[in-house]
Design an enzyme around this catalytic site. Sequence first.
Site, PDB file in Angstrom:
ATOM      1  NE  ARG A 130      -4.117  -1.974   1.619  1.00 17.59           N
ATOM      2  CZ  ARG A 130      -4.166  -3.131   2.258  1.00 17.59           C
ATOM      3  NH1 ARG A 130      -3.344  -3.366   3.254  1.00 17.59           N
ATOM      4  NH2 ARG A 130      -5.022  -4.042   1.908  1.00 17.59           N
ATOM      5  CE  LYS A 152       0.580  13.701 -15.630  1.00 15.32           C
ATOM      6  NZ  LYS A 152       0.397  14.156 -17.029  1.00 15.32           N
ATOM      7  CD  GLU A 194       8.437  15.833 -23.563  1.00 16.90           C
ATOM      8  OE1 GLU A 194       7.800  16.829 -23.157  1.00 16.90           O
ATOM      9  OE2 GLU A 194       7.890  14.820 -24.049  1.00 16.90           O
ATOM     10  CE  LYS A 236       6.494  17.336 -14.813  1.00 18.47           C
ATOM     11  NZ  LYS A 236       6.613  16.100 -15.533  1.00 18.47           N
ATOM     12  CD  GLU A 246      -2.438  16.318 -17.027  1.00 16.63           C
ATOM     13  OE1 GLU A 246      -1.279  15.945 -16.811  1.00 16.63           O
ATOM     14  OE2 GLU A 246      -3.118  15.917 -17.978  1.00 16.63           O
ATOM     15  NE  ARG A 250       1.769  16.971 -14.004  1.00 23.28           N
ATOM     16  CZ  ARG A 250       2.291  16.141 -13.123  1.00 23.28           C
ATOM     17  NH1 ARG A 250       1.904  16.201 -11.869  1.00 23.28           N
ATOM     18  NH2 ARG A 250       3.205  15.260 -13.481  1.00 23.28           N
ATOM     19  CG  ASN A 254      -0.624  17.060 -21.624  1.00 25.04           C
ATOM     20  OD1 ASN A 254       0.288  16.293 -21.348  1.00 25.04           O
ATOM     21  ND2 ASN A 254      -1.725  17.163 -20.897  1.00 25.04           N
ATOM     22  CG  HIS A 257       2.909  15.688 -25.147  1.00 20.34           C
ATOM     23  ND1 HIS A 257       3.706  16.822 -25.186  1.00 20.34           N
ATOM     24  CD2 HIS A 257       3.660  14.728 -24.543  1.00 20.34           C
ATOM     25  CE1 HIS A 257       4.867  16.549 -24.605  1.00 20.34           C
ATOM     26  NE2 HIS A 257       4.870  15.296 -24.211  1.00 20.34           N
ATOM     27  CG  HIS A 261       0.407  11.234 -26.945  1.00 21.37           C
ATOM     28  ND1 HIS A 261      -0.140  11.866 -25.854  1.00 21.37           N
ATOM     29  CD2 HIS A 261       1.648  10.842 -26.563  1.00 21.37           C
ATOM     30  CE1 HIS A 261       0.726  11.855 -24.857  1.00 21.37           C
ATOM     31  NE2 HIS A 261       1.822  11.243 -25.260  1.00 21.37           N
ATOM     32  CG  HIS A 273       7.255  10.675 -26.348  1.00 26.21           C
ATOM     33  ND1 HIS A 273       5.883  10.702 -26.364  1.00 26.21           N
ATOM     34  CD2 HIS A 273       7.641  11.661 -25.489  1.00 26.21           C
ATOM     35  CE1 HIS A 273       5.448  11.646 -25.537  1.00 26.21           C
ATOM     36  NE2 HIS A 273       6.502  12.243 -24.989  1.00 26.21           N
TER      37      HIS A 273
HETATM   38  N1  GLY Z   1       4.891  14.828 -18.656  1.00 28.19           N
HETATM   39  C1  GLY Z   1       3.764  15.635 -18.372  1.00 28.19           C
HETATM   40  C2  GLY Z   1       3.449  15.745 -16.915  1.00 28.19           C
HETATM   41  O1  GLY Z   1       4.213  15.289 -16.078  1.00 28.19           O
HETATM   42  O2  GLY Z   1       2.435  16.292 -16.573  1.00 28.19           O
END
Ligand code: GLY
Length: 365
Positions: A130, A152, A194, A236, A246, A250, A254, A257, A261, A273
């Site tokens: 957990r 993430k 990026e 970031k 997000e 946030r 993207n 992206h 994507h 990518h």
């Molecule tokens: N790579 C995008 C984010 O971490 O939100």
Amino acid sequence: MLVRDEGQGMTEIQVGLGERSYPIRIEKGCLATLGEDLVRRQVANRFAVITDDRVAGLYGQAVLANLRKAGLQSDLLVFRHGEASKNLETIASLASRLAASGYDRKDGLIALGGGVVGDITGFLASIYMRGIPFIQVPTTLLAQVDSSVGGKTGVDIPEGKNLVGTFYQPKSVHIDPAVLSTLDRTDLLCGLAEVIKYGVIRDPAFFNFLERRRAGILALDSADVGEMIRTCCTIKADVVEQDEREGGLRRILNYGHTIGHAVEAASSFAISHGAAVAIGMVAAARIAVAKGMLEKQEGERIFSLIANYGLPVAVPEGLDRNLIKTYLKTDKKAVAGRIFYILPTAIGSTCITDQITDQQLDQVL
Ligand code: GLY
């Protein structure tokens, strides 16, 4: 967010998320002091270093020896490199190995590698017993400037990439720019896409820096690369602090992206990518110019910077445009069938919109 320049090329950025706050340490050679740092911060009793077979051959034994020298009992758990390993089977197999070795809640994981290793390790740490602590030690540029920061985690399922995952912050991130010397050109370019993204969405001075210092960055000049990683992590961290899950801000990360994507998927992932994000960033800038939201000159600066770094700027000839559009419609970030695009409105600013016509899309594809 707190940025501390500790001298001798060492920077610490504190990501402020209340009880989930953590430092990002950026220092050339810091892989060799990882054990001491973790002992000092009393993160866990022992660590399982999780990595792939490529990174294991480069840095696995050195990291293990360093941890053991600092008095930390540790194990190395290796899986096959590549996105194909980013699945629930790998998670189950790693969890079994941890359990068989008696890992408990006082122990921790170290993600040593690129984005795939970070996503797998973070996800496993978030669900094993957990939740146990984990540390990010990113070894690709993309992981250093993006995926290791922000919490993430996740794996792919046959229905789509990253469809199973969690938000789970690491206890610290240790970035050693020296490891970039073993990165191949494609992976370096992937990360640079990026990097450019941060300049376009948030920081005109950084965009300028990327224009001026291209030769130094591509030659991996220490000062230029250090400055580049520091700025990306600062941006970031700032965005994540304001919107960890997000819900709003946030989403600007993207940029490039949405179309990227779809291009990546339509090529069956033959287009990397980073290359796909570069194509997506140019397409979004061209849509913004066509809609009168971005000055033509600014759009040209974005196009030139991306091209000058050796990244692609257009969808390859042979790629099926209709397939790209099909993937766009099934984008996992679409809401009730509405596809959202991050469009630059100036270098350093963006807006988010779903008001893109089929004709505008066709023009940039
Ligand atoms: N790579 C995008 C984010 O971490 O939100």
